[in-house]
Design a protein around this motif. Structure first.
Motif, PDB file in Angstrom:
ATOM      1  N   THR A 198       0.713  -1.386  -0.003  1.00 51.11           N
ATOM      2  CA  THR A 198       0.202   0.236  -0.025  1.00 51.11           C
ATOM      3  C   THR A 198       0.813   1.233  -0.068  1.00 51.11           C
ATOM      4  O   THR A 198       0.623   2.156  -0.705  1.00 51.11           O
ATOM      5  N   LEU A 199       1.834   1.114   0.683  1.00 52.31           N
ATOM      6  CA  LEU A 199       2.934   2.334   0.869  1.00 52.31           C
ATOM      7  C   LEU A 199       3.385   2.538  -0.520  1.00 52.31           C
ATOM      8  O   LEU A 199       3.577   3.690  -0.870  1.00 52.31           O
ATOM      9  N   SER A 200       3.785   1.368  -1.057  1.00 58.85           N
ATOM     10  CA  SER A 200       4.589   1.676  -2.447  1.00 58.85           C
ATOM     11  C   SER A 200       3.697   2.300  -3.558  1.00 58.85           C
ATOM     12  O   SER A 200       3.736   3.132  -4.336  1.00 58.85           O
ATOM     13  N   THR A 201       2.237   1.876  -3.458  1.00 54.84           N
ATOM     14  CA  THR A 201       1.261   2.364  -4.306  1.00 54.84           C
ATOM     15  C   THR A 201       1.293   3.968  -4.030  1.00 54.84           C
ATOM     16  O   THR A 201       1.233   4.681  -4.997  1.00 54.84           O
ATOM     17  N   ALA A 202       1.120   4.245  -2.706  1.00 57.96           N
ATOM     18  CA  ALA A 202       0.785   5.603  -2.583  1.00 57.96           C
ATOM     19  C   ALA A 202       2.022   6.430  -2.819  1.00 57.96           C
ATOM     20  O   ALA A 202       1.941   7.465  -3.465  1.00 57.96           O
ATOM     21  N   MET A 203       3.222   6.116  -2.561  1.00 62.42           N
ATOM     22  CA  MET A 203       4.334   6.753  -2.793  1.00 62.42           C
ATOM     23  C   MET A 203       4.659   6.965  -3.960  1.00 62.42           C
ATOM     24  O   MET A 203       5.239   8.013  -4.780  1.00 62.42           O
ATOM     25  N   SER A 229       6.450   5.025 -11.593  1.00 64.79           N
ATOM     26  CA  SER A 229       5.384   3.984 -12.168  1.00 64.79           C
ATOM     27  C   SER A 229       5.798   2.846 -11.788  1.00 64.79           C
ATOM     28  O   SER A 229       5.294   1.706 -11.372  1.00 64.79           O
ATOM     29  N   SER A 230       7.129   2.341 -11.779  1.00 68.73           N
ATOM     30  CA  SER A 230       7.697   1.012 -11.432  1.00 68.73           C
ATOM     31  C   SER A 230       7.446   0.820  -9.998  1.00 68.73           C
ATOM     32  O   SER A 230       6.984  -0.393  -9.428  1.00 68.73           O
ATOM     33  N   ILE A 231       7.609   1.699  -9.129  1.00 64.84           N
ATOM     34  CA  ILE A 231       7.543   1.632  -7.726  1.00 64.84           C
ATOM     35  C   ILE A 231       5.766   1.290  -7.592  1.00 64.84           C
ATOM     36  O   ILE A 231       5.517   0.422  -6.740  1.00 64.84           O
ATOM     37  N   THR A 232       4.886   1.730  -8.148  1.00 63.15           N
ATOM     38  CA  THR A 232       3.516   1.726  -8.005  1.00 63.15           C
ATOM     39  C   THR A 232       3.261   0.176  -8.598  1.00 63.15           C
ATOM     40  O   THR A 232       2.525  -0.575  -7.547  1.00 63.15           O
ATOM     41  N   HIS A 233       3.928  -0.251  -9.512  1.00 60.84           N
ATOM     42  CA  HIS A 233       3.425  -1.413  -9.813  1.00 60.84           C
ATOM     43  C   HIS A 233       4.126  -2.523  -9.235  1.00 60.84           C
ATOM     44  O   HIS A 233       3.427  -3.706  -8.943  1.00 60.84           O
ATOM     45  N   MET A 234       5.195  -2.250  -8.463  1.00 57.68           N
ATOM     46  CA  MET A 234       5.929  -3.301  -7.445  1.00 57.68           C
ATOM     47  C   MET A 234       4.944  -3.321  -6.498  1.00 57.68           C
ATOM     48  O   MET A 234       4.673  -4.463  -5.880  1.00 57.68           O
ATOM     49  N   GLY A 235       4.455  -2.334  -6.049  1.00 57.95           N
ATOM     50  CA  GLY A 235       3.101  -2.459  -4.977  1.00 57.95           C
ATOM     51  C   GLY A 235       1.918  -3.394  -5.340  1.00 57.95           C
ATOM     52  O   GLY A 235       1.371  -4.100  -4.441  1.00 57.95           O
ATOM     53  N   TRP A 236       1.545  -3.168  -6.430  1.00 51.60           N
ATOM     54  CA  TRP A 236       0.397  -4.060  -7.078  1.00 51.60           C
ATOM     55  C   TRP A 236       1.092  -5.523  -7.122  1.00 51.60           C
ATOM     56  O   TRP A 236       0.116  -6.294  -6.474  1.00 51.60           O
ATOM     57  N   MET A 283      -5.862   0.948  -2.919  1.00 49.92           N
ATOM     58  CA  MET A 283      -4.867   0.918  -3.802  1.00 49.92           C
ATOM     59  C   MET A 283      -5.250   1.657  -5.075  1.00 49.92           C
ATOM     60  O   MET A 283      -4.577   2.059  -6.190  1.00 49.92           O
ATOM     61  N   THR A 284      -6.531   1.183  -5.836  1.00 49.99           N
ATOM     62  CA  THR A 284      -7.059   1.585  -6.939  1.00 49.99           C
ATOM     63  C   THR A 284      -7.210   3.000  -7.051  1.00 49.99           C
ATOM     64  O   THR A 284      -7.033   3.621  -8.110  1.00 49.99           O
ATOM     65  N   ILE A 285      -7.751   3.525  -6.028  1.00 55.10           N
ATOM     66  CA  ILE A 285      -7.825   4.810  -6.041  1.00 55.10           C
ATOM     67  C   ILE A 285      -6.469   5.820  -6.018  1.00 55.10           C
ATOM     68  O   ILE A 285      -6.313   6.715  -6.734  1.00 55.10           O
ATOM     69  N   MET A 286      -5.520   5.113  -5.221  1.00 59.05           N
ATOM     70  CA  MET A 286      -4.351   5.952  -5.511  1.00 59.05           C
ATOM     71  C   MET A 286      -3.684   5.688  -6.656  1.00 59.05           C
ATOM     72  O   MET A 286      -2.769   6.831  -7.325  1.00 59.05           O
ATOM     73  N   THR A 287      -3.932   4.641  -7.348  1.00 54.91           N
ATOM     74  CA  THR A 287      -3.369   4.456  -8.854  1.00 54.91           C
ATOM     75  C   THR A 287      -3.793   5.365  -9.900  1.00 54.91           C
ATOM     76  O   THR A 287      -3.229   5.537 -10.713  1.00 54.91           O
ATOM     77  N   ALA A 328      -4.766  18.399  -0.844  1.00 52.05           N
ATOM     78  CA  ALA A 328      -4.188  17.090  -0.023  1.00 52.05           C
ATOM     79  C   ALA A 328      -2.999  16.520  -1.019  1.00 52.05           C
ATOM     80  O   ALA A 328      -1.929  16.169  -0.578  1.00 52.05           O
ATOM     81  N   HIS A 329      -3.400  15.956  -2.101  1.00 51.91           N
ATOM     82  CA  HIS A 329      -2.570  15.376  -2.979  1.00 51.91           C
ATOM     83  C   HIS A 329      -1.280  16.123  -3.424  1.00 51.91           C
ATOM     84  O   HIS A 329      -0.286  15.697  -3.555  1.00 51.91           O
ATOM     85  N   ILE A 330      -1.548  17.506  -3.761  1.00 47.33           N
ATOM     86  CA  ILE A 330      -0.762  18.102  -4.055  1.00 47.33           C
ATOM     87  C   ILE A 330       0.503  18.307  -3.073  1.00 47.33           C
ATOM     88  O   ILE A 330       1.735  18.219  -3.142  1.00 47.33           O
ATOM     89  N   THR A 331      -0.043  18.624  -1.742  1.00 46.26           N
ATOM     90  CA  THR A 331       0.783  18.520  -0.586  1.00 46.26           C
ATOM     91  C   THR A 331       1.672  17.219  -0.508  1.00 46.26           C
ATOM     92  O   THR A 331       2.779  17.379  -0.098  1.00 46.26           O
ATOM     93  N   ALA A 332       1.088  16.231  -0.644  1.00 45.20           N
ATOM     94  CA  ALA A 332       1.663  14.849  -0.451  1.00 45.20           C
ATOM     95  C   ALA A 332       2.563  14.797  -1.465  1.00 45.20           C
ATOM     96  O   ALA A 332       3.806  14.537  -1.205  1.00 45.20           O
ATOM     97  N   SER A 333       2.535  15.249  -2.487  1.00 46.55           N
ATOM     98  CA  SER A 333       3.429  14.740  -3.618  1.00 46.55           C
ATOM     99  C   SER A 333       4.642  15.819  -3.609  1.00 46.55           C
ATOM    100  O   SER A 333       5.763  15.348  -3.775  1.00 46.55           O
ATOM    101  N   MET A 334       4.226  17.082  -3.056  1.00 47.34           N
ATOM    102  CA  MET A 334       5.412  17.879  -3.022  1.00 47.34           C
ATOM    103  C   MET A 334       6.245  17.421  -1.746  1.00 47.34           C
ATOM    104  O   MET A 334       7.286  17.465  -1.839  1.00 47.34           O
ATOM    105  N   THR A 335       5.610  17.062  -0.842  1.00 47.01           N
ATOM    106  CA  THR A 335       6.542  16.324   0.461  1.00 47.01           C
ATOM    107  C   THR A 335       7.345  15.196   0.067  1.00 47.01           C
ATOM    108  O   THR A 335       8.547  15.015   0.442  1.00 47.01           O
ATOM    109  N   MET A 336       6.506  14.490  -0.941  1.00 49.12           N
ATOM    110  CA  MET A 336       7.484  13.203  -1.367  1.00 49.12           C
ATOM    111  C   MET A 336       8.599  13.691  -2.348  1.00 49.12           C
ATOM    112  O   MET A 336       9.747  12.855  -1.889  1.00 49.12           O
TER     113      MET A 336
END
Lengths: 347, 603
Positions: free
Chosen positions: A159-164, A182-189, A282-286, B569-577
């Motif tokens: 989940t963290l990978s998808t989000a990050m 994008s590779s990080i996201t796909h690894m998460g999946w 995960m879907t929503i983050m993707t 929220a997403h913009i903030t998260a992305s910029m933090t990341m």
């Protein structure tokens, strides 16, 4: 690179992966990983500028740390269970260490920081190999230890990978970094369904490799590494500009393209195991992934960015770059959904 | 043979002739206002034998004529109820209207639209008589609304003046709020008694639910300017003086009280409603008297005086004496209309000056007007054996001997003394002393068109009370025995008020003037009622609606709560990341710490 050294290096790289996937002794699996890593470093440094050197060094440091931890996990497993075989059950502490080490090798969050930087520092083809070939060995090991993996940690990592991966890619204009995230996201999946049905992981990996290869090779054709350079595709290779759209949409997971299929299977696996919240999140983050692919599509296919007059005639000049397998790859990466029952018989 | 019925109907119908004359006859031999005035005079004369016959025979009549509408459950007919109330009221109304029309021949002489003015007055009179003779609530409602509309048109007679328009709208609004009560009562009667006829409603007093009996006082409060719905009456003084004299002193404002009088059999049994009416009336009378003390405009003083007397009528209804209230209506009409006419005479003669602080010493220059004014004020305060005495003193006696709310009775007495106080102030400031108006004013009251109506109404203010009380059929028996102090209480209160006002007014000539006190300001600003209610409530409503729609709905729910929040929220998260420094040490640390944490936690 020296043409005499090139076959040796590539062969070593391939051999290392093969040794890891085919071995049943833990030590040899580790050896294969090391060979792979060491052979890959010169590939990363194909262009000898300080940027590539820095990328190679970062890669080396991260991967070697991971390998050391892996070694420690193997030895402590032997201490605890006396087993050297990769197919037997692994005790929990070594399993945890193994999982984190392999996650680091794959570039999953929270160990993902090296992926975009290393991908950015290398030429496009090296990046391709980094994101596709280098995943094979660690995933094969994870496939073998999947019965003993702690579900909670793994799902957290996924989940963290998808989000990050999604959030990181929002703020990028460099194409290699975008593909890294994008590779990080796909690894998460991929790792989500490892404990439920590992075949789906392999299936996802296959489709992912096809998609990423298509993407990298297409980018390599016009040697575009930034969004701005990508926006000149309509000049360089006019027929390729509208084709970027389905490729990227498939990478983002839009039905009715191929990229949707593995995600669909994974969601099905998870819901069959009564887990609803995690696939939803995960879907929503993707979707954010899809958003920045759409940005690329916007600059490439949907609009014609203004260019200077010099670049307007580049499409008339003959293309000298090699275009290995791009047409079949594009077809595969977009049109495979109708034959999904055939594909799914393998899992 | 019952002759009074057709005679009365002739009276009523003859009033409509001038209205039709404007529609069909463009050529007039003599002036149209004269024609209207003469018509009203003849109508008055023809109504007199009718009323006399009624008094002699004591036979009520109800005329059911044309079938208007017949639904499944309701029959609506055109029906006239010629009973004690309407037969007594019609000649009085006609007499006063005749006098006022003659007065307005003088007052509105220079107005180019004088024909329209007279037509409006006549339509108003017709509507009022429809209201008074109505036998069913539908016809009553027609008259009710008719007087309301004519009031609007007549208050805004000088429609180029914004204050006049505002006052007219204010009158309509407050009357409308009262109409809610009337319509509620009509609906209730329709649903429960299945009829709008007075006979049926008053006879079927089976389950006296309180709902119609609450809504009827609400309607009366709206029309008769009781406390809470009272600001329109002083504001209605924007209209010409004949309008104030006719509508807002004698006829229209008593329509509310008349409604309650008509329904008095229903209210006899319900003590809660009687208490309500009593307290409402008492509050009105005291509040209006307090406000009248410090006003500086003649017409406003007389308007508040009207409001106070209307409150007194409500009080009378509250102690279950409808006949006394009706008597007070009849007698009050005379002196109040005359007071307005005297005010009109003064105003015109002083070149449209309405502020009493700029009048004075008119006793010598306008003798007849000032005499009539003094007589009218004395009648108002209840000087023994003038007109007002016969109704007002009886009311005070009845309140003193009835078994109801003592506080209401007490403040009614206070209001009585205040009545004489402000009347004294008015007389002293306007008529006595040195003149405070400019010296070159052309004062001339020697016009028979002006003086004859005033003389008529003066005679009326003096003798009508005696005439009426000695000739009406016996109604509810008055209280025969009471202690001497109770009998004299009204007189004493009046005298007290008179003496106090006299002394205070003479004091103000001698001593230094102080800054107004808080009580003075309360009285002068009409209790701050218009100031707060007229702006605050609509402003709060509009502010609330603006906040709800624009801020809450549009801006917050539709825009900010979901889309903007999520994107931010997403913009903030992305910029933090992505703001990373690229240091390897951090990466290794990011590896080490989760690993150790996981190891320790999972073990």
């Amino acid at each position: 690179m020296n043409p005499l050294a090139q076959p040796i290096i590539y062969t070593t790289m391939i051999t290392g992966t093969l040794i890891t996937t085919l071995s049943s002794h833990w030590f040899l699996a580790w050896v294969g990983l090391e060979m792979n890593m060491l052979a890959f470093i010169p590939i990363l440094m194909k262009k000898t500028n300080p940027r590539s050197t820095e990328a190679a060094i970062k890669y080396f440091l991260m991967q070697s740390t991971a390998s050391m931890v892996l070694m420690m996990a193997i030895i402590s497993n032997n201490l605890l269970s006396g087993c050297w075989t990769t197919t037997s059950y692994i005790n929990q502490p070594p399993s945890l260490m193994m999982m984190t080490a392999l996650a680091m090798k794959l570039g999953m969050a929270p160990f993902h920081f090296w992926v975009p930087e290393v991908t950015q520092g290398t030429p496009l083809t090296s990046g391709l190999l980094l994101l596709t070939w280098q995943k094979l060995a660690p995933i094969s090991i994870m496939y073998q230890i999947h019965p003993s993996i702690n579900i909670h940690i793994l799902l957290t990592l996924s989940t963290l990978s998808t989000a990050m991966g999604s959030w990181g890619g929002l703020n990028q204009t460099q194409l290699r970094k975008i593909l890294g995230y994008s590779s990080i996201t796909h690894m998460g999946w991929m790792m989500m369904t490892l404990v439920y049905n590992p075949m789906t992981t392999i299936f996802y990996l296959t489709i992912y490799i096809i998609l990423t290869t298509t993407m990298f090779l297409t980018l390599n054709l016009s040697s575009s590494t930034t969004t701005l350079m990508l926006s000149r595709t309509w000049n360089k290779s006019t027929h390729l500009a509208p084709l970027m759209a389905p490729i990227l949409m498939s990478l983002g997971g839009l039905p009715p393209l191929t990229g949707f299929l593995p995600k669909w299977i994974i969601i099905q696996e998870l819901t069959m195991n009564n887990s609803f919240l995690i696939p939803s999140i995960m879907t929503i983050m993707t979707l954010l992934n899809l958003y920045f692919y759409m940005r690329l599509i916007y600059t490439t296919s949907l609009t014609l960015f203004p260019t200077s007059n010099n670049t307007k005639m580049t499409w008339q000049l003959e293309n000298t770059k090699p275009m290995p397998l791009i047409p079949p790859l594009i077809i595969t990466s977009t049109l495979l959904l109708p034959i999904s029952p055939l594909l799914l018989t393998f899992h | 043979m019952i002759m009074h019925t057709p005679i009365m109907m002739t009276t009523l119908i003859s009033l409509t002739l001038p209205i039709f004359a404007t529609l069909i006859n463009p050529y007039k031999k003599r002036s149209y206002p004269d024609y209207v005035k003469t018509t009203v005079m003849c109508a008055f004369i023809t109504s007199l034998p009718s009323t006399t016959l009624f008094i002699l025979l004591n036979q009520e009549t109800t005329i059911w004529s044309w079938h208007w509408m017949m639904t499944q459950t309701l029959d609506l007919t055109l029906s006239f109820k010629l009973d004690y109330f309407s037969m007594m009221f019609i000649p009085i109304a006609l007499f006063i209207t005749w006098s006022i029309m003659e007065f307005s021949l003088w007052y509105m002489n220079s107005d180019p639209n004088i024909n329209q003015f007279f037509k409006y007055l006549l339509i108003f009179l017709t509507a009022m008589l429809i209201l008074v003779t109505a036998n069913n609530l539908f016809q009553f409602f027609i008259g009710w609304e008719g007087v309301g509309i004519m009031s609007f048109l007549l208050i805004s007679w000088w429609h180029a003046r914004t204050d006049a328009n505002t006052a007219a709208i204010q009158a309509i609004l407050y009357n409308r709020i009262g109409d809610i009560g009337l319509i509620l009562a009509m609906t209730w009667f329709l649903l429960h008694y299945n009829s709008w006829d007075l006979q049926q409603m008053l006879a079927l007093n089976s389950n006296s639910s309180s709902l119609p009996l609450v809504s009827l006082p609400l309607a009366a409060a709206g029309k008769s300017a009781q406390f809470g719905l009272h600001p329109w009456l002083p504001s209605a003084m924007e209209g010409p003086t004949p309008v104030s004299a006719l509508l807002h002193s004698s006829t229209m404002v008593i329509a509310g009280v008349f409604l309650l009088i008509r329904f008095h059999p229903l209210m006899e049994t319900n003590t809660m409603i009687q208490n309500l009416t009593l307290c409402l009336g008492a509050t009105t009378t005291l509040f209006a008297a307090i406000c009248a003390l410090t006003q500086n405009d003649i017409k406003k003083i007389v308007a508040f005086s009207t409001s106070s007397q209307l409150g007194l009528m409500m009080v009378t209804i509250g102690i279950n004496q409808p006949y006394l209230a009706f008597l007070h209506i009849c007698t009050h009409a005379f002196f109040k209309a005359m007071l307005f006419m005297c005010s009109g005479s003064i105003i015109h003669n002083l070149n449209n000056e309405q502020d009493i602080r700029k009048m004075g010493g008119l006793f010598k220059t306008m003798p007849l007007t000032s005499t009539s004014m003094i007589i009218g004020n004395l009648a108002l305060t209840g000087m023994p054996f003038l007109t007002g005495f016969y109704s007002k003193d009886l009311i005070i006696e009845a309140t003193n001997t009835s078994y109801t709310n003592a506080w209401a009775l007490f403040i009614t007495l206070i209001a009585t003394s205040l009545t004489s106080a402000y009347s004294t102030r008015t007389i002293l400031l306007i008529l006595t002393g040195q003149p405070r108006f400019p010296a070159m004013t052309n004062i001339n009251e020697n016009n028979p068109t002006l003086l004859n109506p005033i003389k008529r109404l003066t005679m009326g203010s003096m003798v009508t009370g005696f005439l009426i009380t000695n000739n009406i059929p016996p109604t509810s028996p008055p209280q025969p025995m009471m202690p001497l102090y109770l009998k004299l209480s009204a007189l004493c209160a009046t005298a007290l008020g008179f003496l106090a006002a006299l002394d205070l007014t003479l004091m103000t000539n001698k001593l230094k003037m102080k800054n107004p006190s808080q009580v003075f300001k309360f009285s002068n600003m009409l209790g701050y009622f218009p100031t707060t209610i007229h702006r605050t409530i609509p402003y709060q409503n509009l502010l609330m609606s603006q906040n709800l729609v624009l801020l809450l709905l549009d801006s917050t729910w539709l825009e900010k709560s979901m889309p903007k929040t999520i994107s931010q929220a997403h913009i903030t998260a992305s910029m933090t990341m992505t703001t990373q420094k690229g240091m390897i040490k951090l990466y290794s640390l990011s590896f080490l710490i989760p690993l150790t944490l996981a190891l320790f936690l999972m073990m």
